[in-house]
Write a protein that holds these residues in place. Structure first.
Motif, mmCIF file in Angstrom:
data_model
loop_
_atom_site.group_PDB
_atom_site.id
_atom_site.type_symbol
_atom_site.label_atom_id
_atom_site.label_comp_id
_atom_site.label_asym_id
_atom_site.label_seq_id
_atom_site.Cartn_x
_atom_site.Cartn_y
_atom_site.Cartn_z
ATOM 1 N N VAL A 1 -41.040 32.231 -96.892
ATOM 2 C CA VAL A 1 -40.792 33.470 -96.140
ATOM 3 C C VAL A 1 -41.959 33.732 -95.186
ATOM 4 N N GLN A 2 -43.189 33.590 -95.685
ATOM 5 C CA GLN A 2 -44.373 33.821 -94.857
ATOM 6 C C GLN A 2 -44.413 32.857 -93.672
ATOM 7 N N MET A 3 -44.065 31.596 -93.921
ATOM 8 C CA MET A 3 -44.046 30.614 -92.846
ATOM 9 C C MET A 3 -43.022 31.030 -91.794
ATOM 10 N N GLY A 4 -41.848 31.443 -92.221
ATOM 11 C CA GLY A 4 -40.821 31.897 -91.284
ATOM 12 C C GLY A 4 -41.267 33.104 -90.490
ATOM 13 N N LEU A 5 -41.927 34.027 -91.150
ATOM 14 C CA LEU A 5 -42.433 35.212 -90.445
ATOM 15 C C LEU A 5 -43.502 34.831 -89.430
ATOM 16 N N GLY A 6 -44.336 33.876 -89.787
ATOM 17 C CA GLY A 6 -45.383 33.442 -88.861
ATOM 18 C C GLY A 6 -44.825 32.761 -87.629
ATOM 19 N N VAL A 7 -43.807 31.938 -87.828
ATOM 20 C CA VAL A 7 -43.195 31.219 -86.707
ATOM 21 C C VAL A 7 -42.454 32.173 -85.773
ATOM 22 N N THR A 8 -41.821 33.176 -86.330
ATOM 23 C CA THR A 8 -40.989 34.079 -85.518
ATOM 24 C C THR A 8 -41.709 35.364 -85.106
ATOM 25 N N LEU A 9 -42.977 35.490 -85.454
ATOM 26 C CA LEU A 9 -43.737 36.705 -85.156
ATOM 27 C C LEU A 9 -43.788 36.967 -83.653
ATOM 28 N N ASP A 10 -43.470 38.188 -83.273
ATOM 29 C CA ASP A 10 -43.609 38.624 -81.881
ATOM 30 C C ASP A 10 -45.042 39.111 -81.715
ATOM 31 N N THR A 11 -45.909 38.201 -81.289
ATOM 32 C CA THR A 11 -47.337 38.532 -81.218
ATOM 33 C C THR A 11 -47.627 39.593 -80.166
ATOM 34 N N ALA B 1 -46.988 42.803 -81.831
ATOM 35 C CA ALA B 1 -48.010 43.044 -82.856
ATOM 36 C C ALA B 1 -49.317 43.508 -82.221
ATOM 37 N N VAL B 2 -49.686 42.917 -81.088
ATOM 38 C CA VAL B 2 -50.893 43.340 -80.385
ATOM 39 C C VAL B 2 -50.710 44.756 -79.849
ATOM 40 N N ALA B 3 -49.554 45.018 -79.250
ATOM 41 C CA ALA B 3 -49.276 46.350 -78.693
ATOM 42 C C ALA B 3 -49.307 47.427 -79.773
ATOM 43 N N ALA B 4 -48.878 47.069 -80.982
ATOM 44 C CA ALA B 4 -48.867 48.025 -82.086
ATOM 45 C C ALA B 4 -50.224 48.134 -82.774
ATOM 46 N N GLY B 5 -51.164 47.297 -82.371
ATOM 47 C CA GLY B 5 -52.487 47.323 -82.990
ATOM 48 C C GLY B 5 -52.537 46.593 -84.312
ATOM 49 N N ALA B 6 -51.516 45.804 -84.620
ATOM 50 C CA ALA B 6 -51.460 45.085 -85.888
ATOM 51 C C ALA B 6 -52.263 43.786 -85.857
ATOM 52 N N MET B 7 -52.568 43.303 -84.670
ATOM 53 C CA MET B 7 -53.396 42.112 -84.550
ATOM 54 C C MET B 7 -54.146 42.144 -83.226
ATOM 55 N N THR B 8 -55.243 41.425 -83.186
ATOM 56 C CA THR B 8 -56.018 41.374 -81.951
ATOM 57 C C THR B 8 -55.398 40.357 -80.999
ATOM 58 N N ALA B 9 -55.759 40.460 -79.740
ATOM 59 C CA ALA B 9 -55.267 39.499 -78.748
ATOM 60 C C ALA B 9 -55.752 38.086 -79.082
ATOM 61 N N GLU B 10 -56.968 37.966 -79.607
ATOM 62 C CA GLU B 10 -57.510 36.656 -79.987
ATOM 63 C C GLU B 10 -56.727 36.057 -81.138
ATOM 64 N N HIS B 11 -56.397 36.898 -82.120
ATOM 65 C CA HIS B 11 -55.607 36.426 -83.252
ATOM 66 C C HIS B 11 -54.220 35.996 -82.772
ATOM 67 N N ALA B 12 -53.623 36.777 -81.889
ATOM 68 C CA ALA B 12 -52.308 36.431 -81.342
ATOM 69 C C ALA B 12 -52.365 35.099 -80.612
ATOM 70 N N PRO C 1 -49.700 24.410 -83.205
ATOM 71 C CA PRO C 1 -48.697 23.400 -82.862
ATOM 72 C C PRO C 1 -47.553 23.335 -83.884
ATOM 73 N N ALA C 2 -46.426 22.857 -83.428
ATOM 74 C CA ALA C 2 -45.246 22.738 -84.295
ATOM 75 C C ALA C 2 -45.533 21.865 -85.520
ATOM 76 N N LEU C 3 -46.314 20.823 -85.368
ATOM 77 C CA LEU C 3 -46.619 19.960 -86.517
ATOM 78 C C LEU C 3 -47.427 20.688 -87.590
ATOM 79 N N ILE C 4 -48.232 21.651 -87.172
ATOM 80 C CA ILE C 4 -49.009 22.420 -88.144
ATOM 81 C C ILE C 4 -48.094 23.404 -88.873
ATOM 82 N N TRP C 5 -47.159 24.017 -88.142
ATOM 83 C CA TRP C 5 -46.156 24.861 -88.808
ATOM 84 C C TRP C 5 -45.328 24.014 -89.761
ATOM 85 N N LEU C 6 -45.038 22.775 -89.373
ATOM 86 C CA LEU C 6 -44.287 21.872 -90.247
ATOM 87 C C LEU C 6 -45.083 21.585 -91.525
#
Length: 146
Positions: free
Chosen positions: A32-42, A45-56, A63-68
């Motif tokens: 579930v976490q992997m799916g959320l990470g892949v589909t995250l609207d960064t 998330a930045v606009a909402a203050g949930a993550m920094t621009a650098e983190h986004a 890369p896709a291979l790392i998500w794999l």
């Protein structure tokens, strides 16, 4: 009347079922976490203050291979947990999960150069994930030998 020895340790089979069920939840959550990470609207998330621009930028640059590798770590862990419940050998599959998790976290915190842009909590979670998966792998190996 039945007398029960309360000092007796649970059998390896009981431990395998208990840990396998716990592992199924653990690795299912990982998927579930992997799916959320892949589909995250960064951007959101930045606009909402949930993550920094650098983190986004770090998340977007994964890369896709790392998500794999993340998917393989969680998926193989889930399969290994189910194998433990079924009483089947799980060492190889859990070893694959451990290797894939190591690849993911080595890239994220070592090779990508983006580790500093990520929150400390992610590094702590990564340490826990690798440690838990190492524990499952060692347990499965001991079952194989015993």
């Amino acid at each position: 009347m039945t007398i029960t020895d309360m000092t007796a340790r649970p059998s390896g089979r009981r431990w395998a079922v208990a840990l396998g069920l716990l592992g199924a939840v653990w690795y299912g959550f990982g998927l579930v976490q992997m799916g959320l990470g892949v589909t995250l609207d960064t951007k959101a998330a930045v606009a909402a203050g949930a993550m920094t621009a650098e983190h986004a930028a770090a998340v977007n640059g994964t890369p896709a291979l790392i998500w794999l590798a993340f998917a393989l770590a969680s998926g193989a862990g889930l399969v290994g947990a189910v194998l433990l419940v079924l009483g089947k050998p799980a060492y190889g599959v859990l070893g694959t999960s451990l290797s894939a998790a190591a690849v993911y976290y080595l890239w994220v915190y070592g090779l990508s150069g983006t580790g500093a842009a990520r929150p400390v909590e992610e590094a702590i979670i990564g340490s826990v994930v690798v440690t838990v998966t190492l524990g499952f792998t060692v347990f499965a190996r001991r079952l194989r030998k015993g």
